[in-house]
Scaffold this motif. Structure first.
Motif, PDB file in Angstrom:
ATOM      1  N   LEU A 138       2.455  14.623   3.163  1.00  0.00           N
ATOM      2  CA  LEU A 138       1.001  14.745   3.195  1.00  0.00           C
ATOM      3  C   LEU A 138       0.542  16.192   2.998  1.00  0.00           C
ATOM      4  O   LEU A 138      -0.442  16.452   2.290  1.00  0.00           O
ATOM      5  CB  LEU A 138       0.459  14.193   4.512  1.00  0.00           C
ATOM      6  CG  LEU A 138       0.647  12.684   4.732  1.00  0.00           C
ATOM      7  CD1 LEU A 138       0.143  12.280   6.109  1.00  0.00           C
ATOM      8  CD2 LEU A 138      -0.052  11.882   3.643  1.00  0.00           C
ATOM      9  N   ILE A 139       1.244  17.141   3.616  1.00  0.00           N
ATOM     10  CA  ILE A 139       0.862  18.547   3.461  1.00  0.00           C
ATOM     11  C   ILE A 139       1.041  18.992   2.008  1.00  0.00           C
ATOM     12  O   ILE A 139       0.164  19.633   1.418  1.00  0.00           O
ATOM     13  CB  ILE A 139       1.675  19.435   4.413  1.00  0.00           C
ATOM     14  CG1 ILE A 139       1.285  19.152   5.866  1.00  0.00           C
ATOM     15  CG2 ILE A 139       1.463  20.911   4.094  1.00  0.00           C
ATOM     16  CD1 ILE A 139       2.107  19.916   6.885  1.00  0.00           C
ATOM     17  N   ALA A 140       2.184  18.645   1.425  1.00  0.00           N
ATOM     18  CA  ALA A 140       2.440  19.029   0.034  1.00  0.00           C
ATOM     19  C   ALA A 140       1.464  18.354  -0.915  1.00  0.00           C
ATOM     20  O   ALA A 140       1.027  18.958  -1.906  1.00  0.00           O
ATOM     21  CB  ALA A 140       3.875  18.680  -0.347  1.00  0.00           C
ATOM     22  N   LEU A 141       1.083  17.128  -0.609  1.00  0.00           N
ATOM     23  CA  LEU A 141       0.112  16.434  -1.451  1.00  0.00           C
ATOM     24  C   LEU A 141      -1.258  17.098  -1.376  1.00  0.00           C
ATOM     25  O   LEU A 141      -1.975  17.203  -2.382  1.00  0.00           O
ATOM     26  CB  LEU A 141       0.020  14.970  -1.024  1.00  0.00           C
ATOM     27  CG  LEU A 141      -0.827  14.041  -1.900  1.00  0.00           C
ATOM     28  CD1 LEU A 141      -0.338  14.066  -3.344  1.00  0.00           C
ATOM     29  CD2 LEU A 141      -0.771  12.618  -1.345  1.00  0.00           C
ATOM     30  N   VAL A 150      -5.421  10.128   1.454  1.00  0.00           N
ATOM     31  CA  VAL A 150      -6.162   9.354   2.459  1.00  0.00           C
ATOM     32  C   VAL A 150      -5.435   8.048   2.784  1.00  0.00           C
ATOM     33  O   VAL A 150      -5.244   7.693   3.960  1.00  0.00           O
ATOM     34  CB  VAL A 150      -7.595   9.087   1.969  1.00  0.00           C
ATOM     35  CG1 VAL A 150      -8.319   8.138   2.935  1.00  0.00           C
ATOM     36  CG2 VAL A 150      -8.371  10.393   1.834  1.00  0.00           C
ATOM     37  N   VAL A 151      -5.030   7.323   1.747  1.00  0.00           N
ATOM     38  CA  VAL A 151      -4.351   6.042   1.975  1.00  0.00           C
ATOM     39  C   VAL A 151      -2.994   6.263   2.629  1.00  0.00           C
ATOM     40  O   VAL A 151      -2.593   5.512   3.533  1.00  0.00           O
ATOM     41  CB  VAL A 151      -4.202   5.284   0.641  1.00  0.00           C
ATOM     42  CG1 VAL A 151      -3.461   3.969   0.852  1.00  0.00           C
ATOM     43  CG2 VAL A 151      -5.570   5.019   0.022  1.00  0.00           C
ATOM     44  N   GLY A 152      -2.274   7.294   2.201  1.00  0.00           N
ATOM     45  CA  GLY A 152      -0.986   7.586   2.813  1.00  0.00           C
ATOM     46  C   GLY A 152      -1.115   7.969   4.275  1.00  0.00           C
ATOM     47  O   GLY A 152      -0.267   7.611   5.105  1.00  0.00           O
ATOM     48  N   TRP A 153      -2.166   8.696   4.617  1.00  0.00           N
ATOM     49  CA  TRP A 153      -2.408   9.079   6.010  1.00  0.00           C
ATOM     50  C   TRP A 153      -2.588   7.844   6.897  1.00  0.00           C
ATOM     51  O   TRP A 153      -2.149   7.830   8.052  1.00  0.00           O
ATOM     52  CB  TRP A 153      -3.655   9.953   6.088  1.00  0.00           C
ATOM     53  CG  TRP A 153      -4.012  10.398   7.477  1.00  0.00           C
ATOM     54  CD1 TRP A 153      -4.790   9.725   8.381  1.00  0.00           C
ATOM     55  CD2 TRP A 153      -3.596  11.599   8.134  1.00  0.00           C
ATOM     56  NE1 TRP A 153      -4.896  10.426   9.548  1.00  0.00           N
ATOM     57  CE2 TRP A 153      -4.181  11.589   9.428  1.00  0.00           C
ATOM     58  CE3 TRP A 153      -2.817  12.679   7.757  1.00  0.00           C
ATOM     59  CZ2 TRP A 153      -3.982  12.620  10.329  1.00  0.00           C
ATOM     60  CZ3 TRP A 153      -2.615  13.711   8.665  1.00  0.00           C
ATOM     61  CH2 TRP A 153      -3.191  13.673   9.935  1.00  0.00           C
ATOM     62  N   LYS A 154      -3.194   6.795   6.356  1.00  0.00           N
ATOM     63  CA  LYS A 154      -3.457   5.597   7.140  1.00  0.00           C
ATOM     64  C   LYS A 154      -2.273   4.640   7.183  1.00  0.00           C
ATOM     65  O   LYS A 154      -2.051   3.972   8.204  1.00  0.00           O
ATOM     66  CB  LYS A 154      -4.681   4.869   6.559  1.00  0.00           C
ATOM     67  CG  LYS A 154      -5.984   5.644   6.706  1.00  0.00           C
ATOM     68  CD  LYS A 154      -7.153   4.839   6.158  1.00  0.00           C
ATOM     69  CE  LYS A 154      -8.470   5.595   6.347  1.00  0.00           C
ATOM     70  NZ  LYS A 154      -9.625   4.821   5.816  1.00  0.00           N
ATOM     71  N   LEU A 155      -1.504   4.556   6.095  1.00  0.00           N
ATOM     72  CA  LEU A 155      -0.499   3.508   5.984  1.00  0.00           C
ATOM     73  C   LEU A 155       0.920   3.956   6.312  1.00  0.00           C
ATOM     74  O   LEU A 155       1.712   3.170   6.822  1.00  0.00           O
ATOM     75  CB  LEU A 155      -0.518   2.903   4.571  1.00  0.00           C
ATOM     76  CG  LEU A 155      -1.792   2.167   4.155  1.00  0.00           C
ATOM     77  CD1 LEU A 155      -1.617   1.567   2.767  1.00  0.00           C
ATOM     78  CD2 LEU A 155      -2.158   1.085   5.157  1.00  0.00           C
ATOM     79  N   ILE A 156       1.256   5.199   6.004  1.00  0.00           N
ATOM     80  CA  ILE A 156       2.634   5.654   6.219  1.00  0.00           C
ATOM     81  C   ILE A 156       2.866   5.872   7.710  1.00  0.00           C
ATOM     82  O   ILE A 156       2.077   6.534   8.389  1.00  0.00           O
ATOM     83  CB  ILE A 156       2.913   6.943   5.435  1.00  0.00           C
ATOM     84  CG1 ILE A 156       2.766   6.689   3.933  1.00  0.00           C
ATOM     85  CG2 ILE A 156       4.312   7.458   5.737  1.00  0.00           C
ATOM     86  CD1 ILE A 156       2.939   7.930   3.087  1.00  0.00           C
ATOM     87  N   GLY A 214       0.810  -1.211   0.000  1.00  0.00           N
ATOM     88  CA  GLY A 214       0.000   0.000   0.000  1.00  0.00           C
ATOM     89  C   GLY A 214       0.842   1.259   0.000  1.00  0.00           C
ATOM     90  O   GLY A 214       0.553   2.213  -0.727  1.00  0.00           O
ATOM     91  N   VAL A 215       1.905   1.271   0.808  1.00  0.00           N
ATOM     92  CA  VAL A 215       2.806   2.431   0.838  1.00  0.00           C
ATOM     93  C   VAL A 215       3.470   2.620  -0.519  1.00  0.00           C
ATOM     94  O   VAL A 215       3.572   3.747  -1.029  1.00  0.00           O
ATOM     95  CB  VAL A 215       3.858   2.265   1.949  1.00  0.00           C
ATOM     96  CG1 VAL A 215       4.907   3.372   1.859  1.00  0.00           C
ATOM     97  CG2 VAL A 215       3.194   2.280   3.321  1.00  0.00           C
ATOM     98  N   LEU A 216       3.928   1.531  -1.116  1.00  0.00           N
ATOM     99  CA  LEU A 216       4.557   1.626  -2.432  1.00  0.00           C
ATOM    100  C   LEU A 216       3.573   2.140  -3.474  1.00  0.00           C
ATOM    101  O   LEU A 216       3.937   2.951  -4.336  1.00  0.00           O
ATOM    102  CB  LEU A 216       5.102   0.258  -2.848  1.00  0.00           C
ATOM    103  CG  LEU A 216       5.797   0.200  -4.208  1.00  0.00           C
ATOM    104  CD1 LEU A 216       7.000   1.128  -4.246  1.00  0.00           C
ATOM    105  CD2 LEU A 216       6.215  -1.234  -4.536  1.00  0.00           C
ATOM    106  N   ALA A 217       2.320   1.694  -3.399  1.00  0.00           N
ATOM    107  CA  ALA A 217       1.307   2.163  -4.350  1.00  0.00           C
ATOM    108  C   ALA A 217       1.079   3.663  -4.199  1.00  0.00           C
ATOM    109  O   ALA A 217       0.940   4.383  -5.201  1.00  0.00           O
ATOM    110  CB  ALA A 217      -0.001   1.397  -4.138  1.00  0.00           C
ATOM    111  N   VAL A 218       1.045   4.162  -2.977  1.00  0.00           N
ATOM    112  CA  VAL A 218       0.848   5.597  -2.743  1.00  0.00           C
ATOM    113  C   VAL A 218       2.011   6.401  -3.313  1.00  0.00           C
ATOM    114  O   VAL A 218       1.818   7.405  -4.017  1.00  0.00           O
ATOM    115  CB  VAL A 218       0.682   5.876  -1.240  1.00  0.00           C
ATOM    116  CG1 VAL A 218       0.731   7.368  -0.954  1.00  0.00           C
ATOM    117  CG2 VAL A 218      -0.639   5.306  -0.741  1.00  0.00           C
ATOM    118  N   LEU A 219       3.229   5.976  -3.022  1.00  0.00           N
ATOM    119  CA  LEU A 219       4.404   6.700  -3.492  1.00  0.00           C
ATOM    120  C   LEU A 219       4.511   6.670  -5.019  1.00  0.00           C
ATOM    121  O   LEU A 219       4.863   7.678  -5.644  1.00  0.00           O
ATOM    122  CB  LEU A 219       5.667   6.107  -2.863  1.00  0.00           C
ATOM    123  CG  LEU A 219       5.732   6.132  -1.334  1.00  0.00           C
ATOM    124  CD1 LEU A 219       7.033   5.511  -0.842  1.00  0.00           C
ATOM    125  CD2 LEU A 219       5.593   7.555  -0.812  1.00  0.00           C
TER     126      LEU A 219
END
Length: 222
Positions: free
Chosen positions: A94-97, A194-200, A25-30
């Motif tokens: 997350l802020i920049a995103l 959203v996904v990065g907030w949960k997984l990172i 999931g982290v890799l997918a977000v990045l």
């Protein structure tokens, strides 16, 4: 018999190379974020004629829609990497995103060329912070060795894929209207947010090192 022994020896190694769902999931977000950075830089050029006709912009002004993005991206890329180290990779990412998604939305509803150029510059600045933060998160999330090398390969592939597919997607979306070209990154950026907030994983506070203890000792002596 030798085949059985060889198979038994390779099973533990394969198990160690398997990634849990969180790492995928982290890799997918990045990968999605670096894909958007490349995509946004290439597909906008297809919509420039439509933008100029609708907003009454000349050739020089239209070029600044592209240049504004790369000016903010290239000019502040080093600052983005430094900010990720100082303020925290996850926080900066997350802020920049979020800023990237907001600027994309504003650019899709811009009623003047000056506002459109300004939002493009802001998007470039946001990408200058997400790109180094993404790479830093990848290198700190995946262990050194085969896992990190594999993640870096996939990460680089999506970055190049964004640039190449941008021309195709830009042409398709421009057929429905140039504003859809600017609007398209918004839902993808929000999904990654959203996904990065949960997984990172949250940023760890740096522990005081030897230099900090030495400085404290000097202050006590004084």
């Amino acid at each position: 018999m030798s085949t059985t022994v060889l198979h038994a020896r390779t099973l533990p190694g394969d198990a160690e190379q398997r990634w849990p769902a969180r790492l995928w999931g982290v890799l997918a977000v990045l990968c999605l974020v670096v894909f958007l950075d490349g995509l946004d830089g290439s597909m906008i050029s297809i919509a420039l004629p439509s933008v100029g006709h609708d907003l009454g912009m000349g050739t020089a002004s239209l070029q600044w829609i592209v240049n504004g993005y790369y000016l903010g991206y290239g000019g502040l890329l080093l600052l983005g990497g430094r900010a990720a180290d100082m303020l925290g990779r996850r926080r900066v990412f997350l802020i920049a995103l979020g800023v990237f998604a907001a600027a994309s939305l504003l650019s899709s509803v811009a009623a003047s060329g000056s506002l459109l150029i300004a939002t493009r510059f802001v998007k470039g600045v946001a990408a200058a912070f997400t790109a180094p933060a993404s790479l830093s998160l990848l290198t700190t999330t995946f262990p050194e060795g085969a896992q990190r090398n594999g993640a870096l390969s996939v990460f680089s592939l999506f970055g190049a894929l964004g640039y190449s597919l941008g021309l195709v997607l830009g042409g398709v979306l421009d057929g429905f209207g140039w504003r859809y070209v600017f609007l398209m990154p918004v839902p993808l950026a929000l999904l990654a947010l959203v996904v990065g907030w949960k997984l990172i994983s949250r940023d760890r506070r740096p522990r005081p090192g030897r230099r900090d203890h030495a400085d404290r000792g000097r202050r006590r002596v004084r």
